[in-house]
Design a protein around this motif. Structure first.
Motif, PDB file in Angstrom:
ATOM      1  N   ASP A  28       1.074  -1.407   0.007  1.00  0.00           N
ATOM      2  CA  ASP A  28       0.033  -0.038   0.046  1.00  0.00           C
ATOM      3  C   ASP A  28       0.901   1.106  -0.190  1.00  0.00           C
ATOM      4  N   VAL A  59       1.526   0.397  -5.923  1.00  0.00           N
ATOM      5  CA  VAL A  59       1.411  -0.789  -6.485  1.00  0.00           C
ATOM      6  C   VAL A  59       1.785  -1.211  -7.810  1.00  0.00           C
ATOM      7  N   ASP A  87      -7.819  -5.077  -4.546  1.00  0.00           N
ATOM      8  CA  ASP A  87      -9.001  -4.291  -4.302  1.00  0.00           C
ATOM      9  C   ASP A  87      -8.743  -2.889  -4.049  1.00  0.00           C
TER      10      ASP A  87
HETATM   11  N1  SAH Z   1      -8.228  -3.776   0.315  1.00  0.00           N
HETATM   12  C1  SAH Z   1      -8.282  -3.085   1.586  1.00  0.00           C
HETATM   13  C2  SAH Z   1      -8.877  -1.718   1.397  1.00  0.00           C
HETATM   14  C3  SAH Z   1      -8.333  -0.970   0.279  1.00  0.00           C
HETATM   15  S1  SAH Z   1      -8.619   0.849   0.490  1.00  0.00           S
HETATM   16  C4  SAH Z   1      -9.199  -3.810   2.708  1.00  0.00           C
HETATM   17  O1  SAH Z   1      -9.738  -5.101   2.192  1.00  0.00           O
HETATM   18  O2  SAH Z   1      -8.897  -3.334   3.742  1.00  0.00           O
HETATM   19  C5  SAH Z   1      -7.601   1.444  -0.749  1.00  0.00           C
HETATM   20  C6  SAH Z   1      -6.132   1.572  -0.390  1.00  0.00           C
HETATM   21  O3  SAH Z   1      -5.427   1.552  -1.657  1.00  0.00           O
HETATM   22  C7  SAH Z   1      -5.652   2.695   0.482  1.00  0.00           C
HETATM   23  O4  SAH Z   1      -5.094   2.154   1.708  1.00  0.00           O
HETATM   24  C8  SAH Z   1      -4.734   3.625  -0.511  1.00  0.00           C
HETATM   25  O5  SAH Z   1      -3.666   4.082   0.318  1.00  0.00           O
HETATM   26  C9  SAH Z   1      -4.440   2.602  -1.435  1.00  0.00           C
HETATM   27  N2  SAH Z   1      -3.706   2.900  -2.784  1.00  0.00           N
HETATM   28  C10 SAH Z   1      -4.374   3.927  -3.484  1.00  0.00           C
HETATM   29  N3  SAH Z   1      -3.601   4.056  -4.562  1.00  0.00           N
HETATM   30  C11 SAH Z   1      -2.557   3.169  -4.528  1.00  0.00           C
HETATM   31  C12 SAH Z   1      -1.594   2.789  -5.200  1.00  0.00           C
HETATM   32  N4  SAH Z   1      -1.172   3.418  -6.389  1.00  0.00           N
HETATM   33  N5  SAH Z   1      -0.290   1.861  -4.741  1.00  0.00           N
HETATM   34  C13 SAH Z   1      -0.943   1.507  -3.707  1.00  0.00           C
HETATM   35  N6  SAH Z   1      -1.546   1.759  -2.978  1.00  0.00           N
HETATM   36  C14 SAH Z   1      -2.827   2.290  -3.213  1.00  0.00           C
END
Ligand code: SAH
Length: 397
Positions: A251, A281, A301
C-alpha cells in the motif's frame, strides 16, 4: 418543524416512484432547479399534482435526496425514524447474538428505508455516517431514536459530505461514553483493531467479511499471498491465519505499515515473518516482474479512483490493465481475488473487464467464487444499484 415543498416528477419516472424507487434523481424532476434548503421535506407529485411519494432534500453525488415513504399521511419525525431503526435491528438479530462477530452494519441507508444514513456497530459502540447536509439535519432525532431502541455504550459519527469545501477537524464523539482506541472487534473469530475517532476510515471495511472468511477457510493454506492496495492488511491477516506460507501487503499510504503490523499483532501473529511494503502498487508490479516473482493468491482491491505521484487509476477505465498485471504475477492454477466497490458499473461489466484481460494475454480461467454485499448491507429490490460490491475469485488454468 421542517418545511415541506412539492416537486413535480416527469411522466417517465412516475411509475418508478409509485413502485418504491428510493432515489430522487435529477433526471426525474420536471424542473431540476429545486429551491429548497437542505433537510426540507419533499413531496413528489405528478404533473397533475397527484401524490407519489415523500422524502427529503439532501444533495449528494447520487442525487437530490431520498424517498422515505409512499404514504401521504405519514410524517417524518422521531417515531418514523425509530420504527425504521427498530425494524433494521430486528433483521440483524442473528448478528447481535453471534459472539464470533462483533462488528457489522445495522442500518444501510435506503436498503433499510432511510437513504443517506449508515450505522455500523462496533462491539457496543455505534458509528453514524451522514451522507449529506440534509441528512445531518435529522441528527438529534436519529440519536434520540437510536438510544431508545438499543443499549449504546457510546456513539460516534462521520460526516461524509462536503462542508463547504473545508475539512474541519472535529471530534467524532457524539454521546454516551468514550471508547478506548484501538477497540478490538471480532469477525468470525478474527481480531481487528478499529478506531472510531481517527479520520474517515476505521481500519476495516465491513463489507468484505464473507470474502475474508472464505480466503481464510478455503484459499490460504500453504499458499503465497500478494495483497495489493492492502490498507490495514485485513486480507493478509486472514490469509496468514488460514495457513498461508507468506503474505506480502502493498500500500502507498505511509501509515498502512504500522496499521498492518497492528492487525497482525492483535491476532498474535509475528509480523516480522510477513512482508509489509509501503509502495506504489504499479511500481511493485514492475519490481516483481523483474524478479520473476509469482504468487498462488493475488488480491486486487483498489479504490474506485486513485492518484499517486506517477499514476492515475480509475476502476472503470483501468481494471483490465490491473488484472493483466495480476495475471502476470499469478502461478498456474493460482487464484486472483478481483474486487471493486465502484458503483458506476455492474457485475456483468466487471466480468467483461476480467475476460478482456485474459483474452488480451491469451490465457484461460474460471470463476470459482462470486460475492456481492453481505446480508447486513441490506439492498432493496427497487434499487439494485445500491449493491456496489463485486468480488470474483478467478482461477487460472
Ligand atoms: N483492500 C483493503 C482496502 C483498500 S482501500 C481492505 O480490504 O482493507 C484502498 C487503499 O489503496 C488505500 O489504503 C490507499 O492508500 C491504497 N492505494 C491507492 N492507490 C494506491 C497505489 N497506487 N498503490 C498502492 N496503494 C494505493
Amino acid at each position: 418543524m421542517k418545511t415541506e415543498i412539492s416537486i413535480k416528477i416527469n411522466d417517465k419516472f412516475k411509475a418508478e416512484y409509485a413502485k418504491g424507487y428510493p432515489l430522487i434523481s435529477k433526471e426525474a424532476l420536471e424542473d431540476p432547479e429545486v429551491i429548497a434548503t437542505e433537510g426540507s421535506i419533499l413531496k413528489l407529485v405528478d404533473k397533475q399534482g397527484h401524490f407519489l411519494a415523500k422524502g427529503y432534500y439532501g444533495r449528494q453525488n447520487k442525487g437530490y435526496g431520498w424517498v422515505l415513504t409512499n404514504t401521504e399521511s405519514e410524517t417524518i419525525d422521531q417515531t418514523f425514524i425509530e420504527q425504521k431503526l427498530a425494524a433494521a435491528i430486528s433483521r440483524r438479530h442473528a448478528f447481535f447474538t453471534n459472539k464470533e462477530t462483533t462488528a457489522f452494519r445495522i442500518f444501510n441507508g435506503e436498503g433499510d428505508g432511510f437513504g443517506g444514513l449508515i450505522i455500523d456497530y462496533y462491539d457496543g459502540f455505534y458509528l453514524l455516517s451522514w451522507y449529506s447536509e440534509g441528512m445531518y439535519t435529522f441528527k438529534d432525532q436519529v440519536i434520540a431514536a437510536l438510544q431508545n431502541v438499543v443499549d449504546c455504550k457510546g456513539i460516534y459519527q462521520k460526516k461524509r459530505f462536503d462542508t463547504k469545501g473545508q475539512y474541519i477537524e472535529e471530534d467524532d464523539f457524539v454521546a454516551g461514553e468514550r471508547g478506548e482506541f484501538p477497540l478490538v472487534v471480532k469477525e468470525n473469530g478474527v481480531n481487528f483493531a478499529v478506531y472510531l475517532n481517527d479520520g474517515a476510515m476505521t481500519g476495516i471495511f465491513l463489507d468484505q467479511r464473507d470474502v475474508r472468511n472464505v480466503i481464510k477457510q478455503k484459499y490460504a493454506k500453504g499458499k503465497t499471498v500478494l495483497n495489493t492496495f492492502s490498507y490495514t492488511g485485513a486480507f493478509s491477516v486472514v490469509a496468514a491465519l488460514g495457513g498461508a506460507t507468506n503474505t506480502t501487503s502493498v500500500d502507498l499510504a505511509k501509515r498502512s505499515s504500522s496499521k498492518t503490523i497492528e492487525q497482525f499483532s492483535v491476532n498474535g501473529l509475528d509480523f516480522e515473518s510477513q512482508d509489509i511494503l509501503v509502495m506504489d502498487v504499479f511500481n511493485y508490479f514492475k519490481y516483481a516482474k523483474r524478479k520473476e516473482m509469482k504468487f498462488d493468491l493475488v488480491i486486487l482491491d483498489p479504490p474506485s479512483f486513485a492518484r499517486s505521484k506517477k499514476y492515475t487509476f480509475s476502476t472503470s477505465k483501468d481494471y483490465t490493465n490491473l488484472m493483466k498485471e495480476a495475471i502476470a504475477l499469478t502461478e498456474k492454477n493460482g487464484v486472483i481475488v478481483a474486487s471493486t466497490n465502484s458503483a458506476s458499473f455492474g457485475m456483468k461489466k466487471f466480468k467483461g473487464f476480467v475476460d478482456k484481460a485474459f483474452k488480451e494475454l491469451g490465457g484461460k480461467y474460471s470463476i470459482v467464487e462470486e460475492f456481492t454485499l453481505p446480508s447486513d448491507f441490506r439492498v432493496r429490490k427497487e434499487f439494485k444499484e445500491g449493491d456496489y460490491l463485486k468480488v470474483l475469485f478467478v482461477k487460472l488454468s
